[in-house]
Design a protein around this motif. Sequence first.
Motif, mmCIF file in Angstrom:
data_model
loop_
_atom_site.group_PDB
_atom_site.id
_atom_site.type_symbol
_atom_site.label_atom_id
_atom_site.label_comp_id
_atom_site.label_asym_id
_atom_site.label_seq_id
_atom_site.Cartn_x
_atom_site.Cartn_y
_atom_site.Cartn_z
ATOM 1 N N GLY A 49 0.870 -1.177 0.000
ATOM 2 C CA GLY A 49 0.000 0.000 0.000
ATOM 3 C C GLY A 49 0.903 1.221 0.000
ATOM 4 N N ASP A 87 -5.302 -3.346 -1.004
ATOM 5 C CA ASP A 87 -6.715 -3.249 -0.641
ATOM 6 C C ASP A 87 -6.924 -2.982 0.852
ATOM 7 O OD1 ASP A 87 -7.368 -3.594 -3.251
ATOM 8 O OD2 ASP A 87 -7.979 -5.690 -3.073
ATOM 9 N N GLY A 89 -5.335 -0.867 2.537
ATOM 10 C CA GLY A 89 -5.264 0.589 2.676
ATOM 11 C C GLY A 89 -4.286 0.978 3.766
#
Length: 203
Positions: A49, A87, A89
């Motif tokens: 991320g 995903d 985050g």
Amino acid sequence: EQEVPTGRGKRRLGVMGGTFDPIHHGHLVAASEVAALFHLDEVVFVPTGEPWQKSHKAVSAPEDRYLMTVIATASNPQFSVSRIDIDRGGPTYTIDTLRDLSALNADADLFFITGADALSQILTWRDAEELFGLAHFIGVTRPGHDLTDDGLPKGGVSLVEVPALAISSTDCRGRVAQGDPVWYLVPDGVVRYIDKRQLYRGE
Ligand code: ATP
Ligand code: MG
């Protein structure tokens, strides 16, 4: 002879974490070499991320890094790409990567592949002690960095020599910014993707 930990009957899953901004042949050779040496069934590449080590710098959009990783690995049946860190985050911690991957792959033993530079930082990573219970760590040689398991748990880490490729994503970005070629440092499809998306131009 390299000592290879065996989990009888279990799938052997390599994990190659990285920013991959962009992915280059150093990453791919490391993964391929470790897959062969450790008899891995698969290596999953996991683009980060928002990496905390690099939060002071601009990192390319996760989607661009993810797609370059897919393009670079698509032709190898042993390679795959996971979106879990993207995903989730926020900043990526390897402990979260390994917790999530082990939950998703209860049938597998995990082998976390890392270059000499990153290996020497491991003790500074979040929940360092727990990391070694979730995966076997494999440190690979990287030009310009000493490969050592000093201070790391005995038996938790294997050190392996891989063909030396003095390539870094930082250098690739700098080359593109200066108009110098990155052909043969990154896969052809990644050269074209960088060009198509006009990545690294303003640096
Ligand atoms: P940057 O310059 O942006 O830090 P990088 O080339 O170091 O990029 P990363 O995405 O930071 O690439 O690295 C992901 C993993 O791959 C790390 O474990 C790193 O040590 C390893 N690695 C990167 N390049 C090489 C290389 N040329 N040889 C061996 N291992 C490498
Ligand atoms: Mg790096």
